[in-house]
Design a protein around this motif. Sequence first.
Motif, PDB file in Angstrom:
ATOM      1  N   GLY A  20     122.217 -53.457  16.427  1.00 26.30           N
ATOM      2  CA  GLY A  20     123.461 -52.724  16.254  1.00 26.30           C
ATOM      3  C   GLY A  20     123.354 -51.259  16.640  1.00 26.30           C
ATOM      4  O   GLY A  20     122.601 -50.881  17.528  1.00 26.30           O
ATOM      5  N   ARG A  21     124.117 -50.450  15.933  1.00 26.36           N
ATOM      6  CA  ARG A  21     124.123 -49.001  16.167  1.00 26.36           C
ATOM      7  C   ARG A  21     123.089 -48.348  15.260  1.00 26.36           C
ATOM      8  O   ARG A  21     122.981 -48.688  14.096  1.00 26.36           O
ATOM      9  N   MET A  22     122.385 -47.390  15.808  1.00 24.23           N
ATOM     10  CA  MET A  22     121.304 -46.778  15.065  1.00 24.23           C
ATOM     11  C   MET A  22     121.205 -45.299  15.390  1.00 24.23           C
ATOM     12  O   MET A  22     121.380 -44.904  16.530  1.00 24.23           O
ATOM     13  N   THR A  23     120.899 -44.519  14.376  1.00 21.93           N
ATOM     14  CA  THR A  23     120.669 -43.094  14.606  1.00 21.93           C
ATOM     15  C   THR A  23     119.180 -42.846  14.775  1.00 21.93           C
ATOM     16  O   THR A  23     118.347 -43.663  14.359  1.00 21.93           O
ATOM     17  N   ASP A  24     118.866 -41.708  15.356  1.00 20.27           N
ATOM     18  CA  ASP A  24     117.464 -41.292  15.480  1.00 20.27           C
ATOM     19  C   ASP A  24     116.768 -41.339  14.123  1.00 20.27           C
ATOM     20  O   ASP A  24     115.669 -41.874  13.998  1.00 20.27           O
ATOM     21  N   GLN A  25     117.431 -40.755  13.132  1.00 16.34           N
ATOM     22  CA  GLN A  25     116.812 -40.632  11.820  1.00 16.34           C
ATOM     23  C   GLN A  25     116.583 -41.986  11.169  1.00 16.34           C
ATOM     24  O   GLN A  25     115.567 -42.192  10.505  1.00 16.34           O
ATOM     25  N   GLU A  26     117.491 -42.941  11.364  1.00 13.49           N
ATOM     26  CA  GLU A  26     117.292 -44.288  10.815  1.00 13.49           C
ATOM     27  C   GLU A  26     116.043 -44.929  11.410  1.00 13.49           C
ATOM     28  O   GLU A  26     115.265 -45.583  10.701  1.00 13.49           O
ATOM     29  N   LEU A  27     115.849 -44.744  12.693  1.00 14.37           N
ATOM     30  CA  LEU A  27     114.682 -45.312  13.359  1.00 14.37           C
ATOM     31  C   LEU A  27     113.401 -44.651  12.852  1.00 14.37           C
ATOM     32  O   LEU A  27     112.435 -45.336  12.492  1.00 14.37           O
ATOM     33  N   ILE A  28     113.397 -43.346  12.788  1.00 16.82           N
ATOM     34  CA  ILE A  28     112.218 -42.615  12.286  1.00 16.82           C
ATOM     35  C   ILE A  28     111.923 -43.019  10.845  1.00 16.82           C
ATOM     36  O   ILE A  28     110.772 -43.321  10.499  1.00 16.82           O
ATOM     37  N   ASP A  29     112.949 -43.029   9.998  1.00 16.67           N
ATOM     38  CA  ASP A  29     112.749 -43.363   8.580  1.00 16.67           C
ATOM     39  C   ASP A  29     112.192 -44.773   8.397  1.00 16.67           C
ATOM     40  O   ASP A  29     111.296 -44.986   7.586  1.00 16.67           O
ATOM     41  N   ALA A  30     112.714 -45.724   9.158  1.00 21.73           N
ATOM     42  CA  ALA A  30     112.242 -47.110   9.030  1.00 21.73           C
ATOM     43  C   ALA A  30     110.766 -47.222   9.397  1.00 21.73           C
ATOM     44  O   ALA A  30     109.985 -47.834   8.664  1.00 21.73           O
ATOM     45  N   PHE A  31     110.382 -46.637  10.522  1.00 17.61           N
ATOM     46  CA  PHE A  31     108.985 -46.707  10.936  1.00 17.61           C
ATOM     47  C   PHE A  31     108.088 -45.930   9.975  1.00 17.61           C
ATOM     48  O   PHE A  31     107.023 -46.402   9.581  1.00 17.61           O
ATOM     49  N   ASP A  32     108.526 -44.743   9.573  1.00 15.08           N
ATOM     50  CA  ASP A  32     107.738 -43.918   8.670  1.00 15.08           C
ATOM     51  C   ASP A  32     107.538 -44.614   7.325  1.00 15.08           C
ATOM     52  O   ASP A  32     106.422 -44.686   6.812  1.00 15.08           O
TER      53      ASP A  32
END
Length: 146
Positions: A20-32
């Motif tokens: 779906g739609r994703m923000t930069d911060q969502e991606l960083i937070d999930a991986f972190d």
Amino acid sequence: MPVEIKECDEGIGTIIETRGRMTDQELIDAFDDHLESDEEKFKHYKYILIDHSAITKVDISDETVETISGLFAEASNDNPDSVVAMVTYVSYGANIEIADRISKLHEVFSNRSCWDTLLFRTKPQAVRWIKKKVKERFGIDDLTFD
């Protein structure tokens, strides 16, 4: 949820799916969150499958690429033997820029980590490669991805 992370094969693998739609911060937070909270589990992974095929919109900045690749570079120091496959082919409805940015993420990521990594157009191709590599490297040939 734009990022789903599941542990597979009794803790020797993980699948990270973005959708779906994703923000930069969502991606960083999930991986972190995944790398930090599951650090001990992460040390036992033989494979990581990152599947971006269901993503429809994301604006990944150069800073995000650097941050995420740095997170995985650190993790690769803790577990240097894992194999990592990334599915980068996105749907026709997605912006072509998404594929370019994800490919850039993989390029920086693979240059900064010590993992054996490869890009794939489809998840089945990635799964076949992971099975082959895990069998060659660790002698494990009964992966189910469940």
